[in-house]
Design a protein around this motif. Sequence first.
Motif, PDB file in Angstrom:
ATOM      1  N   VAL A 210       0.834  -1.204   0.000  1.00 24.89           N
ATOM      2  CA  VAL A 210       0.000   0.000   0.000  1.00 24.89           C
ATOM      3  C   VAL A 210       0.871   1.258   0.000  1.00 24.89           C
ATOM      4  O   VAL A 210       0.578   2.239  -0.698  1.00 24.89           O
ATOM      5  N   LEU A 211       1.963   1.237   0.747  1.00 23.28           N
ATOM      6  CA  LEU A 211       2.860   2.392   0.788  1.00 23.28           C
ATOM      7  C   LEU A 211       3.666   2.542  -0.492  1.00 23.28           C
ATOM      8  O   LEU A 211       4.235   3.618  -0.737  1.00 23.28           O
ATOM      9  N   TRP A 212       3.709   1.493  -1.316  1.00 28.93           N
ATOM     10  CA  TRP A 212       4.409   1.615  -2.600  1.00 28.93           C
ATOM     11  C   TRP A 212       3.705   2.566  -3.566  1.00 28.93           C
ATOM     12  O   TRP A 212       4.255   2.880  -4.620  1.00 28.93           O
ATOM     13  N   TRP A 221      12.242   1.353  -2.356  1.00 22.27           N
ATOM     14  CA  TRP A 221      13.321   0.404  -2.092  1.00 22.27           C
ATOM     15  C   TRP A 221      13.623   0.310  -0.605  1.00 22.27           C
ATOM     16  O   TRP A 221      13.971  -0.777  -0.104  1.00 22.27           O
ATOM     17  N   LEU A 222      13.476   1.407   0.117  1.00 27.34           N
ATOM     18  CA  LEU A 222      13.671   1.355   1.569  1.00 27.34           C
ATOM     19  C   LEU A 222      12.606   0.482   2.229  1.00 27.34           C
ATOM     20  O   LEU A 222      12.916  -0.314   3.138  1.00 27.34           O
ATOM     21  N   LEU A 223      11.364   0.599   1.776  1.00 21.75           N
ATOM     22  CA  LEU A 223      10.300  -0.238   2.319  1.00 21.75           C
ATOM     23  C   LEU A 223      10.519  -1.708   1.988  1.00 21.75           C
ATOM     24  O   LEU A 223      10.208  -2.591   2.802  1.00 21.75           O
ATOM     25  N   ILE A 224      11.054  -1.979   0.806  1.00 22.62           N
ATOM     26  CA  ILE A 224      11.352  -3.368   0.445  1.00 22.62           C
ATOM     27  C   ILE A 224      12.399  -3.962   1.385  1.00 22.62           C
ATOM     28  O   ILE A 224      12.264  -5.096   1.866  1.00 22.62           O
ATOM     29  N   VAL A 225      13.433  -3.198   1.660  1.00 21.92           N
ATOM     30  CA  VAL A 225      14.491  -3.693   2.548  1.00 21.92           C
ATOM     31  C   VAL A 225      13.952  -3.962   3.941  1.00 21.92           C
ATOM     32  O   VAL A 225      14.241  -5.003   4.558  1.00 21.92           O
ATOM     33  N   ALA A 266       9.615 -10.284  -3.232  1.00 29.60           N
ATOM     34  CA  ALA A 266       9.386  -8.858  -2.984  1.00 29.60           C
ATOM     35  C   ALA A 266       9.899  -8.004  -4.139  1.00 29.60           C
ATOM     36  O   ALA A 266       9.197  -7.095  -4.623  1.00 29.60           O
ATOM     37  N   ILE A 267      11.106  -8.286  -4.604  1.00 29.23           N
ATOM     38  CA  ILE A 267      11.681  -7.477  -5.688  1.00 29.23           C
ATOM     39  C   ILE A 267      10.915  -7.701  -6.986  1.00 29.23           C
ATOM     40  O   ILE A 267      10.672  -6.751  -7.758  1.00 29.23           O
ATOM     41  N   GLY A 268      10.490  -8.936  -7.250  1.00 31.12           N
ATOM     42  CA  GLY A 268       9.724  -9.199  -8.461  1.00 31.12           C
ATOM     43  C   GLY A 268       8.385  -8.486  -8.466  1.00 31.12           C
ATOM     44  O   GLY A 268       7.968  -7.936  -9.503  1.00 31.12           O
ATOM     45  N   CYS A 269       7.687  -8.467  -7.334  1.00 30.07           N
ATOM     46  CA  CYS A 269       6.410  -7.739  -7.256  1.00 30.07           C
ATOM     47  C   CYS A 269       6.613  -6.248  -7.456  1.00 30.07           C
ATOM     48  O   CYS A 269       5.818  -5.574  -8.134  1.00 30.07           O
ATOM     49  N   LYS A 270       7.684  -5.711  -6.896  1.00 25.08           N
ATOM     50  CA  LYS A 270       7.933  -4.271  -7.054  1.00 25.08           C
ATOM     51  C   LYS A 270       8.268  -3.940  -8.508  1.00 25.08           C
ATOM     52  O   LYS A 270       7.770  -2.948  -9.070  1.00 25.08           O
ATOM     53  N   MET A 271       9.105  -4.730  -9.133  1.00 26.12           N
ATOM     54  CA  MET A 271       9.532  -4.431 -10.494  1.00 26.12           C
ATOM     55  C   MET A 271       8.403  -4.603 -11.509  1.00 26.12           C
ATOM     56  O   MET A 271       8.348  -3.884 -12.503  1.00 26.12           O
TER      57      MET A 271
END
Length: 303
Positions: A210-212, A221-225, A266-271
Amino acid sequence: MATPDDLKFQEFEEATDLLSADPGATTLSVSNPSTAPATGEVKLDLSEDEEGQEENSELLGGEKQTGGFWTFEYYQSFFNVDTMQVLDRIKGSVIPLPGRNFVKHHIRNTPDLYGPFWICATLVFSVAISGNLSTFLSQMGDPQYHYRPQFHKVTIAAVVVFLYAWLVPLCLWGFLMWRKGTERQTGGYTFLETVCVYGYSLFVYIPTSVLWIIPFEWLRWLLIVVAMVISGSLLVLTFWPTVRDDTNLTKFATVITIVVLHALLAIGCKMYFFQTPVQTPAPTLAPPSSNHTALQTSAAKPH
């Protein structure tokens, strides 16, 4: 009409003779002499309620037997949790503490599929909807952009999330069961406990997705980490006791594989769902070259 003499207690001759012979003896009066115990001990017959007592003891001990896997009652037991249990397990998944095993302190040999199922379903819709909103907000100022709902992202998110939540725990559980036969490996978790841990570990990605929506790449990227550290710590702290007695190569390779697969999700969903659109500049007409201008001038002159 009964007289007062009829209401008096009658003395039996046998009892009188026994008392006269042995003043310290005791008597036992029973309605049916044939059923009286010979030893003088009174026993209670609970055979009529024996099945009820066994059922209550099984319920109190948490060992109520369910039907086979083809019955509805078998699967109903995996969803038999209350709200406080689910909230306690969610709290334990977002606050992993060293030395506090998630399975032993929160699941307590009663894994459920209610929490993992709804966490995965909520994550699917939160990722798909947030991804659509992120694309809309980033393209809102472009006059050539026409918004179209991307419903296919819901299907893709569902396939990715549910495959991860079931296939990865299945592979990990199978690997741990295979290593359980070695001399060093002595314990492990059941398949449902493994699925339960993975399901609750995905909860932290719901508020993260949601914050993305916020259109700042550094914040995303900070939220992903942060999300990967929280959920990855839960998995490492939970499965490390099952592999720490194994060989150094096996235990470190297992932990690294768990972390890498979790990070790839996580990275795949973001990308894919939150990719920044590339602005294509409008084509500009190049000024005519000097040779082309000279040819046009010479052609225009009369001969």
